[in-house]
Design an enzyme around this catalytic site. Structure first.
Site, PDB file in Angstrom:
ATOM      1  N   LYS A 113      57.187  32.458  18.932  1.00 40.06           N
ATOM      2  CA  LYS A 113      56.802  32.922  20.263  1.00 40.06           C
ATOM      3  C   LYS A 113      58.001  33.142  21.172  1.00 40.06           C
ATOM      4  O   LYS A 113      57.973  34.022  22.033  1.00 40.06           O
ATOM      5  CB  LYS A 113      55.792  31.960  20.911  1.00 40.06           C
ATOM      6  N   LYS A 205      49.006  38.091  11.582  1.00 37.10           N
ATOM      7  CA  LYS A 205      47.669  37.606  11.923  1.00 37.10           C
ATOM      8  C   LYS A 205      47.089  38.415  13.076  1.00 37.10           C
ATOM      9  O   LYS A 205      47.822  38.959  13.905  1.00 37.10           O
ATOM     10  CB  LYS A 205      47.675  36.105  12.221  1.00 37.10           C
ATOM     11  N   LYS A 208      45.852  38.186  19.999  1.00 39.42           N
ATOM     12  CA  LYS A 208      45.611  38.697  21.355  1.00 39.42           C
ATOM     13  C   LYS A 208      46.777  39.515  21.861  1.00 39.42           C
ATOM     14  O   LYS A 208      46.610  40.395  22.695  1.00 39.42           O
ATOM     15  CB  LYS A 208      45.469  37.517  22.324  1.00 39.42           C
TER      16      LYS A 208
HETATM   17  P1  ADP Z   1      46.001  33.266  19.806  1.00 40.30           P
HETATM   18  O1  ADP Z   1      46.601  32.640  18.584  1.00 40.30           O
HETATM   19  O2  ADP Z   1      45.318  34.581  19.527  1.00 40.30           O
HETATM   20  O3  ADP Z   1      46.944  33.306  20.974  1.00 40.30           O
HETATM   21  P2  ADP Z   1      44.875  30.787  20.646  1.00 40.30           P
HETATM   22  O4  ADP Z   1      46.217  30.199  20.458  1.00 40.30           O
HETATM   23  O5  ADP Z   1      44.198  30.592  21.958  1.00 40.30           O
HETATM   24  O6  ADP Z   1      44.846  32.311  20.264  1.00 40.30           O
HETATM   25  O7  ADP Z   1      43.962  30.237  19.506  1.00 40.30           O
HETATM   26  C1  ADP Z   1      42.625  29.862  19.687  1.00 40.30           C
HETATM   27  C2  ADP Z   1      42.069  29.410  18.371  1.00 40.30           C
HETATM   28  O8  ADP Z   1      41.851  30.560  17.551  1.00 40.30           O
HETATM   29  C3  ADP Z   1      42.976  28.472  17.588  1.00 40.30           C
HETATM   30  O9  ADP Z   1      42.184  27.466  16.970  1.00 40.30           O
HETATM   31  C4  ADP Z   1      43.596  29.350  16.541  1.00 40.30           C
HETATM   32  O10 ADP Z   1      43.906  28.639  15.380  1.00 40.30           O
HETATM   33  C5  ADP Z   1      42.488  30.368  16.286  1.00 40.30           C
HETATM   34  N1  ADP Z   1      43.032  31.654  15.861  1.00 40.30           N
HETATM   35  C6  ADP Z   1      43.823  32.482  16.585  1.00 40.30           C
HETATM   36  N2  ADP Z   1      44.133  33.596  15.890  1.00 40.30           N
HETATM   37  C7  ADP Z   1      43.514  33.467  14.681  1.00 40.30           C
HETATM   38  C8  ADP Z   1      43.435  34.304  13.508  1.00 40.30           C
HETATM   39  N3  ADP Z   1      44.037  35.480  13.448  1.00 40.30           N
HETATM   40  N4  ADP Z   1      42.713  33.853  12.455  1.00 40.30           N
HETATM   41  C9  ADP Z   1      42.067  32.666  12.510  1.00 40.30           C
HETATM   42  N5  ADP Z   1      42.103  31.835  13.577  1.00 40.30           N
HETATM   43  C10 ADP Z   1      42.805  32.225  14.651  1.00 40.30           C
HETATM   44 NA    NA Z   2      47.334  30.290  18.284  1.00 43.33          NA
END
Ligand code: ADP
Ligand code: NA
Length: 340
Positions: A113, A205, A208
């Site tokens: 990040k 992956k 967002k």
């Molecule tokens: P991001 O990773 O998109 O910024 P967050 O950190 O808020 O989102 O993650 C929220 C939840 O969603 C966490 O439990 C994370 O492991 C899960 N998560 C985020 N992206 C993925 C993905 N591509 N596949 C599976 N789980 C995910």
């Molecule tokens: Na995450």
């Protein structure tokens, strides 16, 4: 022994997507059948990467709406936002003094990040894992459903709990806690889509923060948008294999089959029994139908809920009150153990 309790959080950084749903939110819904659950909109984490987000308030409401629309019952479980319970910040400070700099330097997500300009990353982004440890341990949660990407942070949470329990062993024992004060929290990782990949690039992956809107299916996408994105999803020219081993080295195919499996509650092998040797055009048409069937109602309910900000805010206020009652008890004991 610790009372079984589930805690997890989602950042309100906008663009909630299918990965968040399959990797996190959908599993939160299932777990409420077996556990008491606390689900947190982690708004303090949301400012670690980007400080000023003019739409933050609505993003907090959007995650709350997604929790409720997906089926989490706010009367039975606790849904709240982190910044309303001051114990998160207080415990995180103590954990900053528990965690060692060497532990933090091993966190791969910070490196990803922060990117190349690490000197210019916020101190909050660096300390993200100790705040996450505080989120979980403030409620002495025993289980945390997270995606694969959060596994390392959960290991750090256990290290923090263990060191706190060891360093304060005497006052903790004096207070009658035979198994230490904090539990060694277990991750709950699983299912065929524990990691959903980008629709444009099977090596990244679904996220967002991906600048391409075609890389992800957002939970608020309508049927047309879902259909367009799946039809445009990157694939290879071969038909689908009839066995799971045939997905090796084909990350895009594996991802789409994994999504189909997760949405239909089947294994990849079962999906391939139906679609083995099918062309992608036929498989994608079936995936569109399934995705619209499963996600359409959630997106529609999210939109309905988001239009009622007063209701969403009342859910968060009520949940914060219930969370604070638990958090205040933990913090009173923690302060006593530390000697404040
Ligand atoms: P991001 O990773 O998109 O910024 P967050 O950190 O808020 O989102 O993650 C929220 C939840 O969603 C966490 O439990 C994370 O492991 C899960 N998560 C985020 N992206 C993925 C993905 N591509 N596949 C599976 N789980 C995910
Ligand atoms: Na995450």
């Amino acid at each position: 022994a610790f009372k079984e309790l589930v805690f997890s959080g989602v950042q309100p950084t906008g663009n909630l997507h299918l990965g968040n749903y399959l990797g996190a939110i959908r599993r939160f819904v299932a777990l409420q059948e077996t556990y008491d659950c606390i689900y947190c909109v982690v708004d303090m984490h949301a400012i670690t990467a980007e400080l000023y987000q003019p739409d933050l308030k609505n993003q907090i409401r959007e995650v709350t709406a997604a929790f409720i629309a997906a089926g989490i019952d706010p009367k039975k479980q606790i849904i709240f936002n982190q910044s309303q319970v001051s114990g998160h910040a207080e415990l995180a400070w103590i954990f900053n003094c528990v965690a060692r700099i060497g532990w933090m330097n091993r966190m791969t997500q910070f490196k990803e990040k922060a990117g190349k300009d690490r000197e210019n990353a916020s101190l909050g982004l660096y300390a993200y894992p100790t705040l996450m440890a505080a989120d979980i341990l403030l409620y002495r949660a025993t289980h945390v459903p997270v995606g694969e990407d959060q596994k390392q942070h959960l290991e750090l949470t256990r290290d923090v709990a263990q060191k706190f329990n060891n360093d304060f062993a005497a006052p903790i024992a004096e207070r009658g806690h035979e198994d230490g004060f904090f539990p060694l929290t277990e991750p709950l990782i699983g299912g065929p889509a524990a990691r959903v990949m980008s629709l444009r690039d099977g090596s990244k992956k679904m996220s967002k923060s991906d600048p391409s809107d075609f890389s992800r299916i957002n939970l608020t996408d309508d049927a047309d948008a879902i259909a367009q994105k799946i039809r445009k999803a990157k694939t290879d020219p071969e038909p689908l294999p009839s066995e799971e081993a045939g997905l090796a080295g084909r990350p895009e195919a594996e991802n789409l089959v994994g999504i189909y499996a997760a949405l239909s509650d089947r294994t990849k092998a079962e999906v391939l029994r139906d679609f083995g040797n099918a062309q992608f055009s036929a498989f994608k048409a079936a995936l569109v139908d399934l995705s619209v069937e499963k996600l359409g109602p959630i997106g529609a309910e999210m939109k309905r809920l988001k239009a009622d900000a007063a209701y969403i805010d009342s859910v968060l206020d009520e949940g914060s009150g219930r969370a604070r009652a638990i958090a205040d008890r933990t913090m009173a004991e923690v302060k006593d153990i530390v000697g404040f």
